[in-house]
Design a protein around this motif. Structure first.
Motif, PDB file in Angstrom:
ATOM      1  N   ASN A  23       0.820  -1.209   0.000  1.00 23.03           N
ATOM      2  CA  ASN A  23       0.000   0.000   0.000  1.00 23.03           C
ATOM      3  C   ASN A  23       0.857   1.264   0.000  1.00 23.03           C
ATOM      4  O   ASN A  23       0.483   2.279  -0.602  1.00 23.03           O
ATOM      5  CB  ASN A  23      -0.939  -0.005   1.208  1.00 23.03           C
ATOM      6  CG  ASN A  23      -2.018  -1.064   1.091  1.00 23.03           C
ATOM      7  OD1 ASN A  23      -2.355  -1.508  -0.004  1.00 23.03           O
ATOM      8  ND2 ASN A  23      -2.564  -1.493   2.227  1.00 23.03           N
ATOM      9  N   SER A  24       2.007   1.211   0.664  1.00 22.52           N
ATOM     10  CA  SER A  24       2.913   2.355   0.662  1.00 22.52           C
ATOM     11  C   SER A  24       3.447   2.624  -0.737  1.00 22.52           C
ATOM     12  O   SER A  24       3.566   3.785  -1.164  1.00 22.52           O
ATOM     13  CB  SER A  24       4.082   2.112   1.621  1.00 22.52           C
ATOM     14  OG  SER A  24       3.641   2.054   2.960  1.00 22.52           O
ATOM     15  N   SER A  27       0.522   4.141  -2.764  1.00 19.19           N
ATOM     16  CA  SER A  27       0.274   5.535  -2.366  1.00 19.19           C
ATOM     17  C   SER A  27       1.355   6.455  -2.918  1.00 19.19           C
ATOM     18  O   SER A  27       1.070   7.559  -3.399  1.00 19.19           O
ATOM     19  CB  SER A  27       0.213   5.646  -0.848  1.00 19.19           C
ATOM     20  OG  SER A  27      -0.882   4.929  -0.330  1.00 19.19           O
ATOM     21  N   SER A  50       8.335   5.949  -0.762  1.00 20.23           N
ATOM     22  CA  SER A  50       7.636   5.019   0.128  1.00 20.23           C
ATOM     23  C   SER A  50       8.511   4.467   1.236  1.00 20.23           C
ATOM     24  O   SER A  50       8.000   3.943   2.233  1.00 20.23           O
ATOM     25  CB  SER A  50       7.084   3.848  -0.690  1.00 20.23           C
ATOM     26  OG  SER A  50       8.148   3.081  -1.237  1.00 20.23           O
ATOM     27  N   ALA A  71      -2.100   0.475  -8.980  1.00 24.37           N
ATOM     28  CA  ALA A  71      -2.415   1.750  -8.333  1.00 24.37           C
ATOM     29  C   ALA A  71      -3.702   2.347  -8.885  1.00 24.37           C
ATOM     30  O   ALA A  71      -4.583   2.766  -8.118  1.00 24.37           O
ATOM     31  CB  ALA A  71      -1.246   2.716  -8.507  1.00 24.37           C
ATOM     32  N   TRP A  75      -7.319   2.871  -6.934  1.00 22.86           N
ATOM     33  CA  TRP A  75      -7.967   4.187  -6.858  1.00 22.86           C
ATOM     34  C   TRP A  75      -9.348   4.134  -7.499  1.00 22.86           C
ATOM     35  O   TRP A  75     -10.307   4.692  -6.956  1.00 22.86           O
ATOM     36  CB  TRP A  75      -7.102   5.230  -7.565  1.00 22.86           C
ATOM     37  CG  TRP A  75      -7.674   6.612  -7.488  1.00 22.86           C
ATOM     38  CD1 TRP A  75      -7.515   7.507  -6.468  1.00 22.86           C
ATOM     39  CD2 TRP A  75      -8.525   7.250  -8.458  1.00 22.86           C
ATOM     40  NE1 TRP A  75      -8.203   8.670  -6.750  1.00 22.86           N
ATOM     41  CE2 TRP A  75      -8.830   8.541  -7.962  1.00 22.86           C
ATOM     42  CE3 TRP A  75      -9.037   6.869  -9.694  1.00 22.86           C
ATOM     43  CZ2 TRP A  75      -9.632   9.442  -8.661  1.00 22.86           C
ATOM     44  CZ3 TRP A  75      -9.846   7.764 -10.390  1.00 22.86           C
ATOM     45  CH2 TRP A  75     -10.135   9.025  -9.883  1.00 22.86           C
TER      46      TRP A  75
END
Length: 205
Positions: A23-24, A27, A50, A71, A75
């Protein structure tokens, strides 16, 4: 000699700590795309942002394309959840076709607010990475589920075709807008017209 499997670890097999790293990375990728665009993004930049080592990142994503596809898929799924929630309260209000029109209209507006993510979605659609393709297939499945949630009840065969048409029209109109072949207003209008064309006969029935 035994062949080493270098495939990234499946999400369902990840530990909580591994999911946190994944997830990092996602993001960081989304933030960098919004800041500088998809063309300039490199894996090393994502890893620096990250805090995940470059070698470790490839345990989660086979390539930059895979990371970017995952990603935008993540989203987009969050966007769909918001769009479905907006329509849930009006399930017995506006006509079913009007609900779906409003659903895709609001979806296009979300991409208008995040133009770099629209460019990202168009860019990763051309990837030949098989893992990127899997991520994009999950995006398409999320689209179909969301359309089922907000649209009219359709016969199975017709429903599959309608979802296919609307999903591909949405992707096509985003592509036409991002590549400068049409305005956003025209792209949104055509998408809404497609929704009305394919759904109105079933609503009348």
């Amino acid at each position: 000699m035994t062949k080493v499997d270098l495939s990234p670890r499946p999400v369902e097999a990840m530990s909580p700590r591994q999911l946190e790293r994944r997830n990092s990375l996602i993001s960081a990728a989304l933030a960098l795309v919004n800041e500088a665009g998809v063309e300039r993004l490199q894996m090393k930049h994502v890893c620096e942002r990250s805090g995940v080592a470059l070698g470790t990142a490839y345990r989660y994503f086979s390539s930059k394309d895979h990371l970017l596809a995952a990603a935008i898929a993540d989203w987009h799924r969050l966007l769909l959840a918001d769009l479905v929630a907006e329509q849930r309260g009006s399930r017995h209000g506006p006509a079913e076709t009007d609900r779906v029109v409003r659903f895709v209209r609001n979806g296009m507006r979300a991409y208008q607010r995040q133009p770099q993510l629209a460019r990202l979605r168009v860019a990763v659609a051309a990837s030949t990475d098989p893992f990127a393709s899997e991520a994009l297939q999950s995006l398409a499945r999320a689209d179909r589920a969301a359309l089922d949630a907000v649209g009219p009840r359709l016969p199975p065969a017709a429903g599959e075709l309608v979802r296919h048409i609307v999903g591909h029209s949405w992707q096509g109109e985003l592509t036409a807008w991002v590549t400068g072949r049409t305005t956003l207003d025209d792209a949104r209008r055509r998408l809404e017209d497609v929704v009305r064309l394919v759904l109105t006969p079933y609503e009348a029935a």
